[in-house]
Design an enzyme around this catalytic site. Sequence first.
Site, PDB file in Angstrom:
ATOM      1  N   THR A   1       0.821  -1.217   0.000  1.00  0.00           N
ATOM      2  CA  THR A   1       0.000   0.000   0.000  1.00  0.00           C
ATOM      3  C   THR A   1       0.854   1.266   0.000  1.00  0.00           C
ATOM      4  OG1 THR A   1      -1.488  -1.285   1.386  1.00  0.00           O
ATOM      5  CG2 THR A   1      -1.987   1.053   1.136  1.00  0.00           C
TER       6      THR A   1
ATOM      7  N   GLU B   1      -6.742  -4.792  12.072  1.00  0.00           N
ATOM      8  CA  GLU B   1      -6.341  -6.125  11.618  1.00  0.00           C
ATOM      9  C   GLU B   1      -7.318  -7.178  12.164  1.00  0.00           C
ATOM     10  OE1 GLU B   1      -3.477  -6.629   9.859  1.00  0.00           O
ATOM     11  OE2 GLU B   1      -2.751  -4.568   9.976  1.00  0.00           O
TER      12      GLU B   1
ATOM     13  N   ASP C   1       1.802  -1.102  19.233  1.00  0.00           N
ATOM     14  CA  ASP C   1       2.133  -0.212  18.121  1.00  0.00           C
ATOM     15  C   ASP C   1       2.423   1.197  18.644  1.00  0.00           C
ATOM     16  OD1 ASP C   1       1.738   0.571  15.019  1.00  0.00           O
ATOM     17  OD2 ASP C   1       0.613   1.986  16.245  1.00  0.00           O
TER      18      ASP C   1
ATOM     19  N   LYS D   1       5.970   3.755  18.827  1.00  0.00           N
ATOM     20  CA  LYS D   1       6.019   5.143  18.349  1.00  0.00           C
ATOM     21  C   LYS D   1       6.386   6.104  19.478  1.00  0.00           C
ATOM     22  CE  LYS D   1       2.597   4.179  14.736  1.00  0.00           C
ATOM     23  NZ  LYS D   1       1.132   4.115  14.492  1.00  0.00           N
TER      24      LYS D   1
END
Lengths: 423, 423
Positions: free
Chosen positions: A13, A186, A197, A201
């Site tokens: 993507t 997901e 996640d 970050k």
Amino acid sequence: MAKTKVAILGFGTVGGGVADVLAARRFADIEVTHVYNRDYTRKLSRPQAKKLPRTVIWTDDINVILKSDVDVVVELIGGLEPIEGWLKKAIAAGKSVVTANKQLIAYRGAGLEKLAAKKGVSLLYGAAVAGGVPVIPGALQGIGGDEIVRISGIVNGTCNFILSHMEQGAEYAEVLAQAQKLGYAEANPSADVDGYDARAKLCILSRVAMHAELNPDEVPTQSISKVSAVDFHYAKELGCTIRQVSRAQVQDGVVHARVGPMVVPTESPIAWSHGTQNMVVTSGRFGGDVVFSGHGAGAHPTAVAVVSDLLAVAQQCGVVHQPVRKRAVVGEFLAPHYLRFVVSDKPGIVSAIAGALAKVGANIDSILQRPGYPKDRLPFVVTTEPCLTSVVERAVRSIAKMDCMLEKPLCLQMLRIEDKAED
Amino acid sequence: MAKTKVAILGFGTVGGGVADVLAARRFADIEVTHVYNRDYTRKLSRPQAKKLPRTVIWTDDINVILKSDVDVVVELIGGLEPIEGWLKKAIAAGKSVVTANKQLIAYRGAGLEKLAAKKGVSLLYGAAVAGGVPVIPGALQGIGGDEIVRISGIVNGTCNFILSHMEQGAEYAEVLAQAQKLGYAEANPSADVDGYDARAKLCILSRVAMHAELNPDEVPTQSISKVSAVDFHYAKELGCTIRQVSRAQVQDGVVHARVGPMVVPTESPIAWSHGTQNMVVTSGRFGGDVVFSGHGAGAHPTAVAVVSDLLAVAQQCGVVHQPVRKRAVVGEFLAPHYLRFVVSDKPGIVSAIAGALAKVGANIDSILQRPGYPKDRLPFVVTTEPCLTSVVERAVRSIAKMDCMLEKPLCLQMLRIEDKAED
């Protein structure tokens, strides 16, 4: 002008988005010469593949890339292995690296940066946090002069989509299913909803903005999956809403950090983000709060970050480096807390809860019980005055053992607005 | 490591702020060696002066700076003359320049940048727009890969202070006086309230984000001084508030640009800014809307921008350059408009206004008349469907001639929310 030769690793993507942006902008100094992808033949018919120069060499052999004369490797595959090894070889071969790989940068970024500095090449990862929102270049370059002492962010679009939709009255499972259908979550949503996640970050932001290197595994996470529609009703009564917040704060040489659902004041910038938007607020000793917000994910916003980094590499623009120190992580925050209980109502519950909180020294700030819930399954809320999360959690563990508790109590940190505009 | 030697020109509020920040951060690679100020002896007793190295050379002779071995000149004086000449000489002498001078960069930036490129030195001006908010490095570096098609910003803290306070019910004159007392507005507030300050900043943003060089004098401005408390009441009924907005939009090779009070939806990011905060929203073809917000002015936030630029110069980090084109400015926007009339009420007024609007082809979207105003001095509002500002203004000029009009009608553009998060 000599063109900068670029290899794209991973034509999914975001890789397609990079092809779109490069085809539209037609930078004179950037040329894609190689694309690596497993079974790449299935990619050749994508419209984005046709936007690449016809001379592009497609390969499923990483050594073709590593041995080529490309100047920059753009890594859009993700994960730690085998990527780390590949990028180390690329850097060793004198190639710069642009990556969107947050796990890699969070866990192995320090080592890769050292290697890149040694070889005199660039390692840029603006796309690794908040996609199209330029918080990494903003923190490195724009407010590098400040001493950033606190970061609060909404850096996971999936969680923000879920929570901002629950704000409208829906339940977690229902919105998660919707997010999965729309492709925002997901099939196994754990990395997003459980905070892993966002944690990666947060660690990257901690390094670039606060110059504090954290071990992501040391940052406590709390899942958003236990938040219920009723919590949004109670939060609203408190003038608040609920968001997955990633926060870190430097104090006396340690970093307090945590990722999880938190109760945030509606007028706080953190509450502004809706849908899949990302938002990061940095708090500087001198410049105060700076807010960065926008589209955190998606092919094109992420591609913008990648292409912006490519431009910087092509024009040999360096990045401001400041000494980074390893910092121990403490999950503790001194904060008000939101406690939601679901009980089979009977006399004495509030008194018992108050007693348990008093025992650890936590003062009750408010008790909220909205009408209209069945007495045999009654959700109600207690908020505390600022105290340490571990202390409140200790009280909550003892409260959880009470017979009348029908669910594990929910304990959330409450964010305060600490920096207001001078008005 | 060789230290980068810095001369500060102008040791006022921001100069003092720079001394504060440098003293606190103690960068190993930056050293202030010279300060230029007229009658500098009165500055020596300031606490900030004492934070500079004892070896600093103070002077009121610019030639001392120009002939010195400083690597960077930090210009914090402001204005076009004699500054432009001084900085040209500094650049010609191989010195980099960091400046907070928005007028200079807006009017003479292109020439200075050419000169700097020719001499291979840096010209950085992150502090010239939105002080501590890193919108310039963000636009240059972070979203440089995108094609920015629109900028909307709140870049004048004084106007935002005034308008966000008028939102609470106060009248213009009253809040202006308060702003002057607090030091947020000048004794002569024209540069702020009439939009000249914001216009210079908009032109700088246009260059760095849209690569479009504008002549600031071609950008139409509208003063906020004609906005009245009643307009906030009516704006609220429309789900809006009023802000001084600086907007620019590229279309078919021309730039539509304007600075003035505009009616903005409450849920638009532009409405989030309160007090002296600044906010800039860039809209990219690929990355969508990106919001930058924070403290736009003040000694320390501005000093953060200056020091961040100094770090970039000291570490020889270049800036991404993209080809800039001169663009003609058009003040026109296709937008809904807000028209407020104050009339001595009598039958037929609405019909006459509707007729005048119909004559130019402007469709009425709504007519609002709040109760409680005296009939002999009645404020009421008409909003139009999207049409060109010049067309509406033509109708308004003819309406203004009606006998019943007690004041010049107020005509404001209304901003729409054009880019929403995908939710």
